[in-house]
Design a protein around this motif. Structure first.
Motif, PDB file in Angstrom:
ATOM      1  N   MET A  25       0.941  -1.148  -0.155  1.00 64.11           N
ATOM      2  CA  MET A  25       0.447   0.085  -0.200  1.00 64.11           C
ATOM      3  C   MET A  25       0.617   1.417  -0.054  1.00 64.11           C
ATOM      4  O   MET A  25       1.048   1.860   0.815  1.00 64.11           O
ATOM      5  CB  MET A  25      -0.895  -0.236   1.443  1.00 64.11           C
ATOM      6  CG  MET A  25      -1.509  -1.169   1.375  1.00 64.11           C
ATOM      7  SD  MET A  25      -2.669  -1.088   2.815  1.00 64.11           S
ATOM      8  CE  MET A  25      -1.419  -1.560   3.948  1.00 64.11           C
ATOM      9  N   ASP A  26       1.138   1.473  -0.866  1.00 65.04           N
ATOM     10  CA  ASP A  26       1.789   2.922  -0.893  1.00 65.04           C
ATOM     11  C   ASP A  26       1.544   4.103  -1.812  1.00 65.04           C
ATOM     12  O   ASP A  26       0.533   4.391  -2.551  1.00 65.04           O
ATOM     13  CB  ASP A  26       3.469   2.378  -1.859  1.00 65.04           C
ATOM     14  CG  ASP A  26       5.049   2.914  -1.763  1.00 65.04           C
ATOM     15  OD1 ASP A  26       4.722   3.985  -0.262  1.00 65.04           O
ATOM     16  OD2 ASP A  26       5.774   2.977  -2.737  1.00 65.04           O
ATOM     17  N   GLY A  27       2.020   5.813  -1.663  1.00 62.74           N
ATOM     18  CA  GLY A  27       1.584   6.214  -2.057  1.00 62.74           C
ATOM     19  C   GLY A  27       1.061   7.526  -1.585  1.00 62.74           C
ATOM     20  O   GLY A  27       0.784   8.659  -1.686  1.00 62.74           O
ATOM     21  N   ASN A  28       0.676   7.103   0.321  1.00 61.06           N
ATOM     22  CA  ASN A  28      -0.276   7.501   0.939  1.00 61.06           C
ATOM     23  C   ASN A  28       0.512   9.216   1.265  1.00 61.06           C
ATOM     24  O   ASN A  28      -0.082   9.989   0.445  1.00 61.06           O
ATOM     25  CB  ASN A  28       0.441   6.845   2.681  1.00 61.06           C
ATOM     26  CG  ASN A  28      -0.366   6.225   2.649  1.00 61.06           C
ATOM     27  OD1 ASN A  28      -1.222   5.719   1.770  1.00 61.06           O
ATOM     28  ND2 ASN A  28      -0.526   4.824   4.111  1.00 61.06           N
ATOM     29  N   GLY A  29       2.154   9.414   1.213  1.00 63.08           N
ATOM     30  CA  GLY A  29       2.751  10.146   1.855  1.00 63.08           C
ATOM     31  C   GLY A  29       2.624  11.722   0.446  1.00 63.08           C
ATOM     32  O   GLY A  29       2.455  12.683   0.646  1.00 63.08           O
ATOM     33  N   ARG A  30       3.018  10.747  -0.363  1.00 64.80           N
ATOM     34  CA  ARG A  30       3.133  11.436  -2.366  1.00 64.80           C
ATOM     35  C   ARG A  30       1.186  11.930  -2.758  1.00 64.80           C
ATOM     36  O   ARG A  30       0.958  13.290  -2.966  1.00 64.80           O
ATOM     37  CB  ARG A  30       3.558  10.779  -3.348  1.00 64.80           C
ATOM     38  CG  ARG A  30       4.940  11.094  -3.038  1.00 64.80           C
ATOM     39  CD  ARG A  30       5.200  10.229  -4.238  1.00 64.80           C
ATOM     40  NE  ARG A  30       4.827   8.559  -3.527  1.00 64.80           N
ATOM     41  CZ  ARG A  30       5.138   7.936  -4.160  1.00 64.80           C
ATOM     42  NH1 ARG A  30       5.629   7.489  -5.420  1.00 64.80           N
ATOM     43  NH2 ARG A  30       5.471   5.932  -3.687  1.00 64.80           N
ATOM     44  N   TRP A  31       0.377  11.135  -1.601  1.00 68.25           N
ATOM     45  CA  TRP A  31      -1.434  11.337  -2.339  1.00 68.25           C
ATOM     46  C   TRP A  31      -1.506  12.822  -1.570  1.00 68.25           C
ATOM     47  O   TRP A  31      -2.215  14.071  -1.872  1.00 68.25           O
ATOM     48  CB  TRP A  31      -2.416  10.376  -1.483  1.00 68.25           C
ATOM     49  CG  TRP A  31      -3.225  10.687  -1.554  1.00 68.25           C
ATOM     50  CD1 TRP A  31      -4.585  10.482  -3.227  1.00 68.25           C
ATOM     51  CD2 TRP A  31      -4.312  11.001  -0.703  1.00 68.25           C
ATOM     52  NE1 TRP A  31      -5.417  10.597  -2.446  1.00 68.25           N
ATOM     53  CE2 TRP A  31      -6.033  11.311  -1.179  1.00 68.25           C
ATOM     54  CE3 TRP A  31      -4.124  11.726   0.323  1.00 68.25           C
ATOM     55  CZ2 TRP A  31      -6.380  11.651  -0.501  1.00 68.25           C
ATOM     56  CZ3 TRP A  31      -4.543  12.091   0.893  1.00 68.25           C
ATOM     57  CH2 TRP A  31      -6.098  12.091   0.780  1.00 68.25           C
ATOM     58  N   ASN A  77      13.483   3.342   9.895  1.00 68.98           N
ATOM     59  CA  ASN A  77      14.428   4.221   8.610  1.00 68.98           C
ATOM     60  C   ASN A  77      13.811   5.872   8.574  1.00 68.98           C
ATOM     61  O   ASN A  77      14.775   7.101   8.817  1.00 68.98           O
ATOM     62  CB  ASN A  77      15.346   3.950   7.952  1.00 68.98           C
ATOM     63  CG  ASN A  77      16.155   3.372   8.106  1.00 68.98           C
ATOM     64  OD1 ASN A  77      16.451   2.251   8.912  1.00 68.98           O
ATOM     65  ND2 ASN A  77      16.329   2.208   6.494  1.00 68.98           N
ATOM     66  N   ARG A  78      12.584   6.061   9.586  1.00 65.12           N
ATOM     67  CA  ARG A  78      11.639   7.755   8.340  1.00 65.12           C
ATOM     68  C   ARG A  78      11.733   8.627  10.065  1.00 65.12           C
ATOM     69  O   ARG A  78      12.451   8.064  11.326  1.00 65.12           O
ATOM     70  CB  ARG A  78      10.073   7.524   8.679  1.00 65.12           C
ATOM     71  CG  ARG A  78      10.570   6.257   7.078  1.00 65.12           C
ATOM     72  CD  ARG A  78       8.641   6.427   6.661  1.00 65.12           C
ATOM     73  NE  ARG A  78       9.123   5.898   5.226  1.00 65.12           N
ATOM     74  CZ  ARG A  78       7.747   6.169   4.980  1.00 65.12           C
ATOM     75  NH1 ARG A  78       6.326   6.460   4.947  1.00 65.12           N
ATOM     76  NH2 ARG A  78       7.559   5.009   3.491  1.00 65.12           N
ATOM     77  N   PRO A  79      11.551   9.694  10.020  1.00 68.81           N
ATOM     78  CA  PRO A  79      12.020  10.367  11.403  1.00 68.81           C
ATOM     79  C   PRO A  79      10.588  10.239  12.140  1.00 68.81           C
ATOM     80  O   PRO A  79       9.833   9.155  11.925  1.00 68.81           O
ATOM     81  CB  PRO A  79      11.130  11.515  10.533  1.00 68.81           C
ATOM     82  CG  PRO A  79      11.452  11.833   9.315  1.00 68.81           C
ATOM     83  CD  PRO A  79      11.140  10.399   8.707  1.00 68.81           C
TER      84      PRO A  79
END
Ligand code: IPE
Ligand code: IPE
Ligand code: MG
Length: 243
Positions: A25-31, A77-79
């Motif tokens: 389920m990728d693309g939440n941030g760019r959305w 590895n994310r903030p």
């Protein structure tokens, strides 16, 4: 549950339906960024989408196994702030959704290293898994703090700890040591969000999966997009090395 008649004509079209669908389920941030909104709003919208996808694949396709990738071992590895938000929204949704999934006859499973998760989230996962463990409908696996290589290493560790002799080790036995023990290999692996990689997901279980990549961001992956992915799958010819 398996005996229910197909709901609509599409489900009668040629080609087999998958038994096990797994989704990155990728693309939440760019959305969210596209809407000039903070990333966490993308995660919230993504969870709402996950909720719908579970229901739609259950009701409409009578899917037996659904696996959703919620958080990878690399996502630490994310903030910290983003990690904490993701951990929190997942715990909230598990707490909120457990009863509803149970009512639908869905069995919830967790795939990943549970011991590294915060206590509260771990407790929520354990409670929901326990509540739904005897259900015979869809098996909904949540891959959270999941990594495919780590899963294989964890299996090796347990095999060694069990003193299994080398001659006994074959693919069937090995699979029983994976987080996915008892769950068949992935038939259809979907990745939303435009990247063409698997990011350490279902490493053992996807060697013969059919892949479906789409640029659509996860929060926009609606019922129509699910239908498209399933229709594409049904056009595929699976040969498994045969003719
Ligand atoms: C997927 O969306 C959700 C998680 C990895 C937790 P992303 O957060 O990776 O969204 P993008 O890829 O940055 O748009
Ligand atoms: C994969 O997405 C993990 C999940 C969807 C949970 P990422 O956004 O973390 O993957 P990369 O960084 O693009 O490989
Ligand atoms: Mg991403």
């Amino acid at each position: 549950m398996g005996e229910r008649a197909p709901e609509t004509p599409e489900t009668e079209a040629a080609g087999q339906l998958p038994q096990h669908v797994a989704i990155i389920m990728d693309g939440n941030g760019r959305w969210a960024a596209k809407r000039l909104r903070p990333r966490f709003e993308g995660h919230l919208a993504g969870l709402e989408r996950a909720r719908n996808a579970v229901r739609y694949l259950d009701r409409h396709y009578h899917l037996k196994y659904l696996t959703l990738f919620g958080f990878s071992t690399e996502n630490w590895n994310r903030p910290t702030q983003e990690v904490n938000i993701i951990l929190r929204v997942f715990q909230e949704i598990i707490d909120r959704e457990a009863r509803a999934l149970h009512k639908l006859g869905i069995r919830l499973r967790h795939l990943g290293r549970r011991e590294e998760l915060p206590k509260g989230l771990r407790a929520s996962i354990e409670k929901a898994s326990e509540l739904t463990k005897d259900n015979t409908g869809m098996t909904f696996s949540l891959a959270f703090n999941y990594g495919g290589r780590g899963e294989i290493l964890d299996a090796v560790r347990r095999i060694v700890a069990d003193n299994v002799s080398p001659e006994e080790i074959n693919e069937e036995l090995f699979a029983t040591y994976l987080y996915t023990a008892g769950i068949p290999d992935v038939d259809l692996l979907i990745r939303t969000g435009g990247e063409l990689r698997t990011s350490n997901f279902m490493t053992w279980q996807s060697v013969y999966s059919e892949y479906y990549f789409t640029d659509v961001f996860w929060p926009d992956f609606d019922e129509e997009e699910i239908d498209k992915a399933l229709a594409a799958y049904r056009q595929r010819q699976r040969r498994f090395g045969g003719l």
